[in-house]
Design an enzyme around this catalytic site. Structure first.
Site, PDB file in Angstrom:
ATOM      1  N   LYS A 198       6.396   7.533   0.209  1.00  0.00           N
ATOM      2  CA  LYS A 198       6.788   8.737   0.945  1.00  0.00           C
ATOM      3  C   LYS A 198       8.317   8.762   1.044  1.00  0.00           C
ATOM      4  O   LYS A 198       8.881   8.398   2.078  1.00  0.00           O
ATOM      5  CB  LYS A 198       6.206   8.708   2.371  1.00  0.00           C
ATOM      6  CG  LYS A 198       4.700   8.837   2.443  1.00  0.00           C
ATOM      7  CD  LYS A 198       4.216   9.254   3.826  1.00  0.00           C
ATOM      8  CE  LYS A 198       3.940   8.107   4.738  1.00  0.00           C
ATOM      9  NZ  LYS A 198       3.151   8.469   5.952  1.00  0.00           N
TER      10      LYS A 198
ATOM     11  N   ASP B 141       7.201   3.761   3.574  1.00  0.00           N
ATOM     12  CA  ASP B 141       7.481   4.841   4.514  1.00  0.00           C
ATOM     13  C   ASP B 141       8.986   4.788   4.816  1.00  0.00           C
ATOM     14  O   ASP B 141       9.798   5.294   4.043  1.00  0.00           O
ATOM     15  CB  ASP B 141       6.585   4.579   5.732  1.00  0.00           C
ATOM     16  CG  ASP B 141       6.603   5.663   6.770  1.00  0.00           C
ATOM     17  OD1 ASP B 141       6.313   6.805   6.421  1.00  0.00           O
ATOM     18  OD2 ASP B 141       6.878   5.355   7.939  1.00  0.00           O
TER      19      ASP B 141
ATOM     20  N   ASP C 170       0.826  -1.207   0.000  1.00  0.00           N
ATOM     21  CA  ASP C 170       0.000   0.000   0.000  1.00  0.00           C
ATOM     22  C   ASP C 170       0.866   1.265   0.000  1.00  0.00           C
ATOM     23  O   ASP C 170       0.608   2.204  -0.751  1.00  0.00           O
ATOM     24  CB  ASP C 170      -0.967  -0.005   1.191  1.00  0.00           C
ATOM     25  CG  ASP C 170      -0.293  -0.319   2.531  1.00  0.00           C
ATOM     26  OD1 ASP C 170       0.943  -0.536   2.570  1.00  0.00           O
ATOM     27  OD2 ASP C 170      -1.004  -0.350   3.554  1.00  0.00           O
TER      28      ASP C 170
HETATM   29  P1  IMP Z   1       7.791   0.969   6.272  1.00  0.00           P
HETATM   30  O1  IMP Z   1       8.321  -0.366   6.677  1.00  0.00           O
HETATM   31  O2  IMP Z   1       8.196   2.040   7.259  1.00  0.00           O
HETATM   32  O3  IMP Z   1       8.104   1.358   4.862  1.00  0.00           O
HETATM   33  O4  IMP Z   1       6.239   0.917   6.523  1.00  0.00           O
HETATM   34  C1  IMP Z   1       5.337   0.509   5.632  1.00  0.00           C
HETATM   35  C2  IMP Z   1       4.028   0.221   6.371  1.00  0.00           C
HETATM   36  O5  IMP Z   1       3.721   1.245   7.334  1.00  0.00           O
HETATM   37  C3  IMP Z   1       2.882   0.250   5.398  1.00  0.00           C
HETATM   38  O6  IMP Z   1       2.625  -1.013   4.853  1.00  0.00           O
HETATM   39  C4  IMP Z   1       1.732   0.744   6.253  1.00  0.00           C
HETATM   40  O7  IMP Z   1       1.102  -0.343   6.896  1.00  0.00           O
HETATM   41  C5  IMP Z   1       2.368   1.603   7.294  1.00  0.00           C
HETATM   42  N1  IMP Z   1       2.248   3.046   6.986  1.00  0.00           N
HETATM   43  C6  IMP Z   1       3.252   3.893   6.660  1.00  0.00           C
HETATM   44  N2  IMP Z   1       2.801   5.133   6.411  1.00  0.00           N
HETATM   45  C7  IMP Z   1       1.466   5.086   6.562  1.00  0.00           C
HETATM   46  C8  IMP Z   1       0.403   6.066   6.425  1.00  0.00           C
HETATM   47  O8  IMP Z   1       0.603   7.249   6.090  1.00  0.00           O
HETATM   48  N3  IMP Z   1      -0.851   5.625   6.676  1.00  0.00           N
HETATM   49  C9  IMP Z   1      -1.140   4.336   7.031  1.00  0.00           C
HETATM   50  N4  IMP Z   1      -0.191   3.379   7.167  1.00  0.00           N
HETATM   51  C10 IMP Z   1       1.098   3.753   6.937  1.00  0.00           C
HETATM   52 MG    MG Z   2       0.853  -2.247   5.365  1.00  0.00          MG
END
Ligand code: IMP
Ligand code: MG
Length: 182
Positions: free
Chosen positions: A133, A105, A102
């Site tokens: 992002k 981050d 989805d």
């Molecule tokens: P990462 O491992 O930090 O890249 O995180 C990815 C996961 O964090 C995604 O699959 C989402 O479940 C969650 N996440 C990151 N940013 C958002 C946001 O703005 N809204 C909702 N969920 C988010």
């Molecule tokens: Mg997720």
């Protein structure tokens, strides 16, 4: 639910044209229809994107699911990845895998998953995300297919949640800060 949204970031129309574009890119990049292609949905946030994307891809695909958790709760990542639902397939060597996410981050979830999936012996592993992002990255990670690059805002809808809420909104919106700041 809509009262908690500050503003719409990606409308239903824009989501539709974005998903159509990504599906066409995937059809272009995997022209050999006799080779197995696996769309791997990362639960739960990617389920709405996955459902739309798989309908728009014209070549045959298989689907599967993994569930990982990176967020404890709220709006900031814990940094630790847990596999809650794993893949158990004996045919990975015959599959090109596209991981469907989805949002990216920090990048930790997908960089961990790509390494993990390569160890399964998959023929290839690529990644596809509806939202990115890049300003929030803490590990170096570049997805292969990106829907929309968005600013550093916490977004919900189209599968994305805040504490399991808002996933069913058909558009992507920025959550009002007051919803999570107290
Ligand atoms: P990462 O491992 O930090 O890249 O995180 C990815 C996961 O964090 C995604 O699959 C989402 O479940 C969650 N996440 C990151 N940013 C958002 C946001 O703005 N809204 C909702 N969920 C988010
Ligand atoms: Mg997720």
């Amino acid at each position: 639910m809509k009262n908690d949204i500050a503003y719409t970031l990606v409308s239903e129309e824009e989501i539709d044209s974005t998903v159509t574009r990504i599906a066409a890119e995937i059809d272009r990049d995997y022209p050999d229809r006799s080779k197995g292609l696996l769309l791997l949905c990362i639960l739960k946030g990617s389920v709405v994107f996955m459902g739309d994307l798989m309908k728009k891809i014209e070549r045959p695909v298989e689907i599967d699911f993994m569930k990982v958790s990176s967020y404890g709760s709220g709006t900031s990542s814990s940094g630790k990845i847990n596999i809650m639902l794993d893949l158990h397939r004996a045919d990975m060597a015959n599959l090109d895998v596209i991981v469907v996410e989805d949002i990216i981050d920090s990048g930790r979830t997908l960089s961990y998953l790509v390494d993990y999936l390569k160890l399964t012996g998959a023929r290839s592993v690529k990644t596809c995300t509806m939202l990115d992002k890049p300003d929030r990255r803490v590990v170096n990670f570049e997805p292969d297919y990106v829907g929309k690059i968005i600013p550093d805002e916490f977004v919900v809808g189209y599968g994305l949640d805040y504490d399991e809420k808002y996933r069913t909104l058909p558009f992507i919106g920025v959550l009002k800060k007051e919803v999570y700041s107290h």
